[in-house]
Write a protein that holds these residues in place. Structure first.
Motif, PDB file in Angstrom:
ATOM      1  N   GLY A 176       0.862  -1.310   0.143  1.00 41.34           N
ATOM      2  CA  GLY A 176       0.170  -0.017   0.037  1.00 41.34           C
ATOM      3  C   GLY A 176       0.870   1.293  -0.001  1.00 41.34           C
ATOM      4  N   SER A 177       0.197   2.208   0.330  1.00 35.23           N
ATOM      5  CA  SER A 177       0.999   3.553   0.427  1.00 35.23           C
ATOM      6  C   SER A 177       1.910   3.892   1.670  1.00 35.23           C
ATOM      7  CB  SER A 177      -0.001   4.743   0.208  1.00 35.23           C
ATOM      8  OG  SER A 177      -0.941   4.476   1.269  1.00 35.23           O
ATOM      9  N   PRO A 178       2.934   4.543   1.642  1.00 38.61           N
ATOM     10  CA  PRO A 178       3.859   4.584   2.715  1.00 38.61           C
ATOM     11  C   PRO A 178       3.270   5.395   3.721  1.00 38.61           C
ATOM     12  CG  PRO A 178       4.735   5.872   0.768  1.00 38.61           C
ATOM     13  CD  PRO A 178       3.682   5.001   0.396  1.00 38.61           C
ATOM     14  N   SER A 179       3.715   5.141   4.883  1.00 43.02           N
ATOM     15  CA  SER A 179       3.330   5.983   6.170  1.00 43.02           C
ATOM     16  C   SER A 179       3.964   7.402   6.020  1.00 43.02           C
ATOM     17  CB  SER A 179       3.371   5.380   7.362  1.00 43.02           C
ATOM     18  OG  SER A 179       4.877   5.038   7.575  1.00 43.02           O
ATOM     19  N   GLU A 180       3.469   8.530   6.580  1.00 38.82           N
ATOM     20  CA  GLU A 180       3.984   9.911   6.807  1.00 38.82           C
ATOM     21  C   GLU A 180       4.561  10.223   8.169  1.00 38.82           C
ATOM     22  OE1 GLU A 180       4.426  11.241   3.917  1.00 38.82           O
ATOM     23  OE2 GLU A 180       5.619  12.766   5.043  1.00 38.82           O
ATOM     24  N   PRO A 181       5.744  10.640   8.233  1.00 38.13           N
ATOM     25  CA  PRO A 181       6.294  10.832   9.380  1.00 38.13           C
ATOM     26  C   PRO A 181       5.735  11.772  10.306  1.00 38.13           C
ATOM     27  CG  PRO A 181       7.805  11.129   7.847  1.00 38.13           C
ATOM     28  CD  PRO A 181       6.618  10.813   6.979  1.00 38.13           C
ATOM     29  N   VAL A 182       5.427  11.654  11.515  1.00 39.65           N
ATOM     30  CA  VAL A 182       4.938  12.720  12.451  1.00 39.65           C
ATOM     31  C   VAL A 182       5.774  13.144  13.378  1.00 39.65           C
ATOM     32  CG1 VAL A 182       2.400  11.907  12.352  1.00 39.65           C
ATOM     33  CG2 VAL A 182       3.945  10.522  13.924  1.00 39.65           C
ATOM     34  N   VAL A 183       7.223  12.889  13.415  1.00 46.59           N
ATOM     35  CA  VAL A 183       8.054  13.333  14.156  1.00 46.59           C
ATOM     36  C   VAL A 183       9.212  14.145  13.101  1.00 46.59           C
ATOM     37  CG1 VAL A 183       8.129  11.443  15.812  1.00 46.59           C
ATOM     38  CG2 VAL A 183       9.613  11.309  13.808  1.00 46.59           C
ATOM     39  N   SER A 219      -2.546   1.129   4.321  1.00 42.61           N
ATOM     40  CA  SER A 219      -1.260   1.715   4.888  1.00 42.61           C
ATOM     41  C   SER A 219      -1.481   1.551   6.352  1.00 42.61           C
ATOM     42  CB  SER A 219      -1.443   3.246   4.737  1.00 42.61           C
ATOM     43  OG  SER A 219      -0.130   3.814   4.975  1.00 42.61           O
ATOM     44  N   SER A 220      -0.266   1.719   6.934  1.00 40.44           N
ATOM     45  CA  SER A 220      -0.037   1.354   8.291  1.00 40.44           C
ATOM     46  C   SER A 220       0.512   2.185   9.182  1.00 40.44           C
ATOM     47  CB  SER A 220       0.135  -0.178   8.684  1.00 40.44           C
ATOM     48  OG  SER A 220       1.431  -0.516   7.955  1.00 40.44           O
ATOM     49  N   ASN A 221       0.574   2.449  10.483  1.00 44.36           N
ATOM     50  CA  ASN A 221       1.413   3.258  11.492  1.00 44.36           C
ATOM     51  C   ASN A 221       2.661   2.595  11.696  1.00 44.36           C
ATOM     52  OD1 ASN A 221      -0.857   4.863  11.400  1.00 44.36           O
ATOM     53  ND2 ASN A 221      -1.538   4.307  13.732  1.00 44.36           N
ATOM     54  N   VAL A 227       0.524  -5.440  10.683  1.00 47.03           N
ATOM     55  CA  VAL A 227       0.426  -6.062   9.197  1.00 47.03           C
ATOM     56  C   VAL A 227       0.601  -7.296   9.311  1.00 47.03           C
ATOM     57  CG1 VAL A 227       1.276  -3.719   8.340  1.00 47.03           C
ATOM     58  CG2 VAL A 227       2.892  -5.806   8.932  1.00 47.03           C
ATOM     59  N   GLY A 228       0.374  -8.193   8.325  1.00 44.08           N
ATOM     60  CA  GLY A 228       0.464  -9.663   8.214  1.00 44.08           C
ATOM     61  C   GLY A 228       2.065  -9.749   8.424  1.00 44.08           C
ATOM     62  N   LEU A 229       2.122 -10.836   9.614  1.00 46.40           N
ATOM     63  CA  LEU A 229       3.611 -11.018   9.833  1.00 46.40           C
ATOM     64  C   LEU A 229       4.092 -12.433   8.937  1.00 46.40           C
ATOM     65  CD1 LEU A 229       3.665 -10.129  13.527  1.00 46.40           C
ATOM     66  CD2 LEU A 229       4.291  -8.703  11.475  1.00 46.40           C
ATOM     67  N   GLY A 230       3.223 -12.797   8.019  1.00 44.98           N
ATOM     68  CA  GLY A 230       3.912 -14.124   7.241  1.00 44.98           C
ATOM     69  C   GLY A 230       4.821 -13.455   6.432  1.00 44.98           C
ATOM     70  N   GLY A 231       4.627 -12.419   5.975  1.00 48.75           N
ATOM     71  CA  GLY A 231       5.693 -12.002   4.728  1.00 48.75           C
ATOM     72  C   GLY A 231       5.078 -11.028   3.998  1.00 48.75           C
ATOM     73  N   ALA A 232       3.825 -11.203   3.641  1.00 49.61           N
ATOM     74  CA  ALA A 232       3.496 -10.330   2.584  1.00 49.61           C
ATOM     75  C   ALA A 232       3.023  -8.855   3.172  1.00 49.61           C
ATOM     76  CB  ALA A 232       1.921 -10.725   1.981  1.00 49.61           C
ATOM     77  N   ALA A 233       2.618  -8.828   4.637  1.00 51.71           N
ATOM     78  CA  ALA A 233       2.692  -7.370   5.273  1.00 51.71           C
ATOM     79  C   ALA A 233       1.364  -6.641   4.747  1.00 51.71           C
ATOM     80  CB  ALA A 233       3.995  -6.834   5.265  1.00 51.71           C
ATOM     81  N   PHE A 234       0.338  -7.325   4.594  1.00 52.68           N
ATOM     82  CA  PHE A 234      -0.947  -6.536   4.322  1.00 52.68           C
ATOM     83  C   PHE A 234      -1.370  -5.966   5.669  1.00 52.68           C
ATOM     84  CE2 PHE A 234      -5.401  -5.544   3.100  1.00 52.68           C
ATOM     85  CZ  PHE A 234      -5.119  -5.466   1.794  1.00 52.68           C
ATOM     86  N   VAL A 242      20.235  -3.249   5.112  1.00 55.10           N
ATOM     87  CA  VAL A 242      18.761  -3.112   5.155  1.00 55.10           C
ATOM     88  C   VAL A 242      18.269  -3.547   6.673  1.00 55.10           C
ATOM     89  CG1 VAL A 242      18.551  -3.734   3.017  1.00 55.10           C
ATOM     90  CG2 VAL A 242      18.666  -5.597   4.630  1.00 55.10           C
ATOM     91  N   PRO A 243      17.297  -2.789   7.092  1.00 54.70           N
ATOM     92  CA  PRO A 243      16.791  -2.959   8.371  1.00 54.70           C
ATOM     93  C   PRO A 243      15.666  -4.072   8.340  1.00 54.70           C
ATOM     94  CG  PRO A 243      15.793  -1.069   7.500  1.00 54.70           C
ATOM     95  CD  PRO A 243      16.781  -1.702   6.335  1.00 54.70           C
ATOM     96  N   VAL A 244      15.277  -4.588   9.642  1.00 55.41           N
ATOM     97  CA  VAL A 244      14.370  -5.632   9.763  1.00 55.41           C
ATOM     98  C   VAL A 244      13.149  -4.796   9.652  1.00 55.41           C
ATOM     99  CG1 VAL A 244      13.254  -6.919  11.666  1.00 55.41           C
ATOM    100  CG2 VAL A 244      15.733  -7.181  11.156  1.00 55.41           C
ATOM    101  N   ILE A 245      12.143  -5.114   8.977  1.00 58.54           N
ATOM    102  CA  ILE A 245      10.915  -4.665   8.810  1.00 58.54           C
ATOM    103  C   ILE A 245       9.754  -5.666   9.392  1.00 58.54           C
ATOM    104  CG2 ILE A 245      11.502  -3.038   6.787  1.00 58.54           C
ATOM    105  CD1 ILE A 245      10.057  -5.040   4.835  1.00 58.54           C
ATOM    106  N   LYS A 246       8.429  -5.240   9.489  1.00 51.80           N
ATOM    107  CA  LYS A 246       7.526  -5.912   9.940  1.00 51.80           C
ATOM    108  C   LYS A 246       7.393  -7.398   9.222  1.00 51.80           C
ATOM    109  CE  LYS A 246       5.092  -1.901  11.754  1.00 51.80           C
ATOM    110  NZ  LYS A 246       3.849  -1.093  11.679  1.00 51.80           N
ATOM    111  N   GLY A 247       7.587  -7.299   7.900  1.00 51.34           N
ATOM    112  CA  GLY A 247       7.433  -8.528   7.174  1.00 51.34           C
ATOM    113  C   GLY A 247       8.629  -9.452   7.312  1.00 51.34           C
ATOM    114  N   THR A 248       9.646  -9.049   7.932  1.00 52.75           N
ATOM    115  CA  THR A 248      10.781  -9.938   8.084  1.00 52.75           C
ATOM    116  C   THR A 248      10.791 -11.179   8.842  1.00 52.75           C
ATOM    117  OG1 THR A 248      12.056  -7.953   7.974  1.00 52.75           O
ATOM    118  CG2 THR A 248      13.479  -9.782   8.375  1.00 52.75           C
TER     119      THR A 248
END
Lengths: 322, 439
Positions: B41-48, B68-70, B135-142, B342-348
């Protein structure tokens, strides 16, 4: 630190089975070696020379074509070796060596490389080579050898030849009884092509290939079953075993009709292919001018393989069958 | 009930490389890189902004748009920059960079409390899931809150919690099921409640008998929960194959699981839903399998999101064998990385360091139409023809024979004796179709 190392980046998947095309080819060759050895045992040293010459000619033809056409594939993939070997196994034991060489050259140069090389040929190259020799040298291709090694061998003619030309009674006169004939057909000490006579070795080899996942059962089983069913209608139950064991059927069903490149890619297509081969083989055996029809039946079905594939598409998950 | 699906392959599991399934906790990194694109989906927007101080669990970027997700900080410290940084999916993308103050101060207590599904209604669950950036933690991160809120005309009957973990090497879901069976089951109940489904099935492959026992035990207290053990086959965990195995329903081509009244969520996601709803803990850490023969001591780590791969790898070190590839995810569907920054993301779900022996480049020969790809394709496609059409730039013909039905499991590519890069052509074809559509 990983950073200093060379990381390869490709799309997934990153692992693969260790079954490669080369391995498949060389496994089939290995399985056929006992068959070839039996041919030499039954028919003598000349048969061994025919096999050798045929393989050498095929490999040379392949190297030459690859060089002239600047193709990337290597002759070591074993496919040319296999074509040469397969062709020699369906040649008469006493064929002049130069004919075997010529047929083998034709098989590779015209049957395979002219169509685009490995994976692109329409016809089984070994059978294309055999058909070419059959048309060019009909006499030599139908001259069979008496198995001098075995004292009870009376005739050079193949059992199918005898049946076609002189009928069942002649077959009985020569071989005495049906069980006696079956035993000979099963073991292989009868007249015929170098590698087609020993049904038992071909069966073992074929089953091994199925077990190893190199070929699937669909074509051999549907092919043999069709032949069996038709032979019931054309000669009764007693005819079944004879039709299955005689001639080039076992060699054809397990090693020629299962050629991956020239047969349908879907399972249902393969079954139709096998049935088609069985029908035409029996049509030629029963009604045709030749005693044997394995070679032409497979070549004919090779030609209609694209058509079969068009009508045997797989059903995509989540859709209705068209 | 169907126990399996048509096709599939049996790659060597190599799950034994991870000795023991205890999850170790990786210390918070000194610097964390929070990719703004964590999900589809669309990237999140920083609030900091640069110079802001954040705590562990502070929301640093908000969802934009429907899908999109926080994103939350996983460490306490100071935002030192917002700029492009290597990204495991996108090559390079915007990230919020936080330098740790070493305190690891949380922004909440994140405590477990008494659990009763009656305490939570649909809206409460949805809000917590959405706020926590799950988000979905299996890999697809929906984004999970989107999946939990299907349109009213498409009611969900069955929730399937996916614990198949059919990818070789990976054991992160397995170890999570062992450590947090209770939480997963409670999360499953919350998910079932959120979509008002009649039943919930937790599906696990038979190669994890200990996990199956624990989950079964955790389920005993509740109604409408069922555990199913599947035969081991890749890709058993693929959404459509899983649904077919459980319900014998085929998700029609071009539609979504909700069209057959099914919702699938990963066990890790169920755990995260529980933590978000009951513990009010945002998704800022996850279990990651670190494995491959290039790794000295493969095991499962609980890793803060934003931790560079390098930190995770350095925690145990390399085995010294020649490294060929660095992969995020499993060896069948994972993505090869060009750098360990590269950093660990939620789908890693995993970080694999594969050696030359494990991930040899394929030697390519022409296709010999052996039909093995057709035999193994779980979607009933003819991969050999798809790749041939795409390589001949006939993407429309490829589309007609099902190009878009491919879910990219890689089974065809794995089995192909010719070493043809079937999946590469299929992906290329999809890309070309998209380009044509947008042109």
């Amino acid at each position: 630190m990983l950073r200093d190392k060379h990381l390869t980046v490709t799309v997934s998947p990153h692992i693969k089975t260790d079954l490669t095309t080369e391995k498949m080819m060389w496994t089939v060759i290995t399985v056929l070696l006992p068959v070839a050895a039996a041919g030499v045992y039954f028919f003598g040293i000349h048969a061994g020379l025919v096999i050798l010459v045929s393989i050498i000619s095929a490999v040379l033809a392949e190297s030459l074509c690859l060089k002239i056409m600047r193709r990337g594939t290597a002759v070591t993939d074993g496919s040319a070796f296999l074509t040469g070997l397969l062709l020699s196994l369906c040649l008469p034991p006493e064929i002049p060596l130069w004919m075997a060489a010529l047929g083998s050259f034709f098989a590779i140069a015209v049957g395979k490389q002219a169509f685009g090389g490995l994976g692109y040929n329409i016809f089984n190259p070994a059978l294309a080579g055999r058909a070419f020799l059959m048309l060019s040298f009909a006499k030599e291709m139908t001259t069979w050898k008496t198995l001098t090694r075995f004292p009870d061998s009376i005739t050079a003619a193949t059992p199918l030849n005898l049946l076609k030309e002189q009928g069942t009674d002649a077959l009985m006169t020569v071989y005495g009884s049906m069980p006696h004939l079956y035993k000979k057909l099963f073991l292989g000490n009868v007249g015929g092509s170098i590698g087609e006579t020993s049904a038992v070795l071909l069966l073992i080899g074929g089953c091994f290939l199925i077990a190893r996942g190199i070929i699937t059962w669909h074509i051999p089983v549907s092919y043999l079953a069709t032949v069996a069913v038709i032979s019931v209608f054309t000669g009764g139950i007693s005819n079944v075993l004879f039709q299955l064991l005689a001639g080039g059927l076992m060699l054809g069903a397990f090693f020629m009709a299962t050629d991956l490149v020239t047969t349908p890619i879907t399972k249902s297509g393969q079954i139709i292919f096998g049935i088609g081969c069985g029908l035409i083989t029996m049509l030629i055996r029963v009604r045709g001018g030749y005693p044997e029809g394995v070679c032409y039946s497979i070549l004919l079905l090779n030609a209609v393989t694209p058509l079969i594939e068009r009508f045997t598409k797989t059903r995509i998950f989540g859709t209705q069958k068209q | 009930m169907k126990i399996s699906f048509k096709g599939g392959v049996h790659p060597p599991e190599n799950k034994h490389l991870c000795k023991g399934l205890k999850i170790k906790e990786l210390p918070a990194p000194e610097t964390a890189y929070f990719a703004l694109q964590q999900s589809i989906g669309s990237p999140s927007e920083p609030v900091v902004k640069k110079g802001d101080s954040v705590k562990r669990g502070t929301c640093i970027a908000r969802a934009t748009g429907f899908i999109s997700s926080n994103v939350h900080s996983s460490i306490s410290g100071e935002v030192i920059d917002i700029k492009k940084h290597p990204h495991p999916l996108l090559g390079c993308a915007r990230a919020v960079i936080v330098k740790s103050d070493g305190q690891d101060t949380p922004c909440g207590s994140f405590q477990e409390s008494d659990f009763s599904a009656a305490l939570f209604d649909k809206n409460k669950i949805l809000k917590a899931v959405s706020d926590s950036g799950i988000v979905g933690l299996g890999g697809a991160a929906f984004p999970t809150h989107v999946k939990l809120n299907p349109p009213a005309e498409k009611p969900i009957n069955t929730v399937i919690i996916n614990g198949a973990e059919c990818e070789p090497y990976l054991t992160s879901d397995h170890s999570l099921m062992l450590s947090s069976a209770e939480k997963i089951v409670k999360g499953a109940i919350l998910i079932t409640k959120a979509v008002n489904a009649k039943e919930c099935v937790i599906a696990v492959e038979k190669n994890k008998p200990d996990a199956i026992d624990l989950i079964k035990k955790a389920c005993e207290k509740y109604n409408n929960l069922k555990v199913i053990a599947f035969n081991v086959k890749y890709p058993q965990g693929a959404e459509k194959q899983l649904i077919f195995s459980v319900t014998a329903k085929e998700v029609p081509s071009g539609t979504l699981p909700m069209d057959v009244g099914v919702l699938v969520q990963n066990v890790g996601t169920a755990n995260a839903v529980y933590e978000a709803v009951v513990m009010k803990k945002p998704l800022y850490e996850r279990v990651v399998t670190l494995s491959g023969r290039g790794i000295l001591n493969p095991c499962n780590w609980k890793v803060r999101i934003g931790t560079p791969f390098r930190n995770v790898i350095n925690a145990v070190g390399l085995s010294g064998e020649t490294v060929e590839k660095l992969i995020m995810g499993g060896p069948m569907m994972g993505l090869a990385q060009y750098t360990d920054e590269v950093p660990v993301i939620k789908g890693t779900s995993g970080i694999l360091v594969l050696t030359k022996k494990e991930a040899l480049p394929f030697k390519h020969l022409p296709c010999i139409r052996c039909g093995k790809c057709v035999e193994v394709c779980p979607m009933g496609l003819i991969p050999a023809d798809l790749s041939k059409f795409v390589s001949g730039e006939k993407t429309d013909e490829a589309k007609e024979i099902g190009l878009l039905d491919c879910m990219e499991c890689g089974s065809c590519n794995y089995i192909c004796p010719s070493g043809t890069n079937l999946l590469q052509y299929i992906k290329l074809g999809k890309y070309e179709l998209m380009r044509k559509k947008n042109a």
